[in-house]
Design an enzyme around this catalytic site. Structure first.
Site, PDB file in Angstrom:
ATOM      1  N   THR A 191     -14.894 -24.294 -11.693  1.00  0.00           N
ATOM      2  CA  THR A 191     -14.659 -24.683 -13.088  1.00  0.00           C
ATOM      3  C   THR A 191     -13.287 -24.264 -13.595  1.00  0.00           C
ATOM      4  O   THR A 191     -12.648 -23.390 -13.030  1.00  0.00           O
ATOM      5  CB  THR A 191     -15.709 -24.024 -14.011  1.00  0.00           C
ATOM      6  N   THR A 242     -16.959 -18.454 -15.109  1.00  0.00           N
ATOM      7  CA  THR A 242     -16.506 -19.143 -13.905  1.00  0.00           C
ATOM      8  C   THR A 242     -17.119 -18.453 -12.694  1.00  0.00           C
ATOM      9  O   THR A 242     -17.478 -17.273 -12.748  1.00  0.00           O
ATOM     10  CB  THR A 242     -14.965 -19.149 -13.799  1.00  0.00           C
ATOM     11  N   GLY A 245     -22.363 -20.890 -10.421  1.00  0.00           N
ATOM     12  CA  GLY A 245     -23.129 -21.254 -11.605  1.00  0.00           C
ATOM     13  C   GLY A 245     -24.579 -20.844 -11.575  1.00  0.00           C
ATOM     14  O   GLY A 245     -25.156 -20.479 -12.612  1.00  0.00           O
TER      15      GLY A 245
END
Length: 331
Positions: A191, A242, A245
């Site tokens: 991300t 970040t 996940g």
């Protein structure tokens, strides 16, 4: 990272039919006041490519735009970077060769929008913003998200890029039926997260990603999930996450950081405590890199990571720099 579903209730009619009960002891709710903010506008973004994202967002702030304009512009810049392998057009595909994109955005009034498993659209962050501003929903996913994007004439792209497709074909030949767990590091971190506070003290945030390289089709991580990958509360501040996940979702990471700031902790202290909580929830931390960055309503910023090697970009009128975060452990 992940996305959700609604029952159609006839939003306009329903809203008109709801009568709020009155209580004698109820205090009137006032709109957030920003007049107290005397600090400077500021942007922070995860990882080294956040520096260019900040610069793109800063152009909006300099022109008098809001923090929402800034984080969208920064995210769009990274989504357009053909050299980035974890975001946008240059992102890595899933196991079947499809590049699916996730994004979310949230402003100082707690408005938020999100897309998941969106394929073939250049700027998922802008689709997320459009959903936020033009529908009663927060999240659209998959075919529905793409149909929405096409209907509203968002720019399309063809993915994967030829060089990315070659990498995927090589990987496919080398792998067994069950994909190996990839290392989460500065090349595969899932991300970019951005936070901004504008000259009026308004805070907004954004996340955008192509997700875990060679993931199972349909996989979502934390990036599109409000409360996990991103959370903003104008009473307190905002945070983005970040890393892996699946781990961040377990603890509703970004929301947890904001709630600790509500209790009086600094951004760095709040990020540190949530990293420690994440570690306690996992028996095996091998290669499991996660990090958080945060900003509060005073304009203070901070971050913390599981392992060394994480940094974030900071942009103000007088600064444009990378900051190495404190960490819990070395690789």
């Amino acid at each position: 990272m992940e996305r959700r579903s609604f029952v159609k209730l006839g939003a306009v009619g329903l809203a008109a039919s709801i009568v709020k009960p009155s209580f004698a002891s109820e205090e009137p709710i006032s709109e957030p006041s920003f007049s107290h903010y005397t600090g400077e506008a500021k942007m922070i973004s995860t990882w080294s490519h956040g520096q260019d994202a900040n610069r793109a967002g800063w152009l909006k702030l300099e022109a008098g735009g809001s923090s929402l304009d800034a984080v969208e512009a920064g995210a769009r810049h990274t989504e357009s970077d053909v050299t980035n392998r974890s975001v946008g057009i240059g992102g890595m595909p899933d196991r079947e060769g499809h590049v699916t994109l996730d994004a979310c955005i949230m402003d100082w009034e707690s408005n938020c929008g999100s897309v998941g498993c969106l394929e073939g659209i250049a700027h998922p962050i802008s689709v997320a913003k459009h959903i936020m501003q033009n529908t009663p929903h927060v999240m659209l996913v998959g075919a529905g998200a793409k149909k929405y994007a096409l209907k509203n004439k968002f720019e399309t792209i063809k993915t994967p890029l030829p060089e990315v497709k070659k990498e995927w074909e090589k990987w496919k030949k080398e792998q067994a039926e069950i994909a190996k767990k990839p290392a989460i590091n500065h090349e595969n971190h899932d991300t970019i997260g951005l936070l901004a506070i504008d000259s009026q003290g308004r805070i907004s945030g954004a996340c955008t990603t192509s997700g875990w390289a060679y993931k199972l089709p349909g996989r979502l991580g934390d990036s599109p999930i409000i409360g996990s990958g991103l959370f903003v509360d104008q009473e307190v501040g905002g945070a983005v996450a970040t890393g892996l996940g699946e781990s961040i979702i377990r603890i509703s990471g970004s929301h947890a950081v904001v709630e600790l700031m509500r209790q009086g902790k600094s951004p760095e202290q709040a990020c540190k405590e949530i990293v420690e909580r994440l570690i306690r929830k996992h028996k095996d931390m091998s290669g499991l890199q996660c990090a958080f960055i945060a900003i509060n309503t005073k304009g203070e910023v901070g971050g913390f990571s599981v392992y060394n090697g994480f940094n974030y970009a900071l942009k103000t009128a007088n600064k444009d720099e990378m900051i190495d975060t404190p960490f819990d452990r070395k690789w």
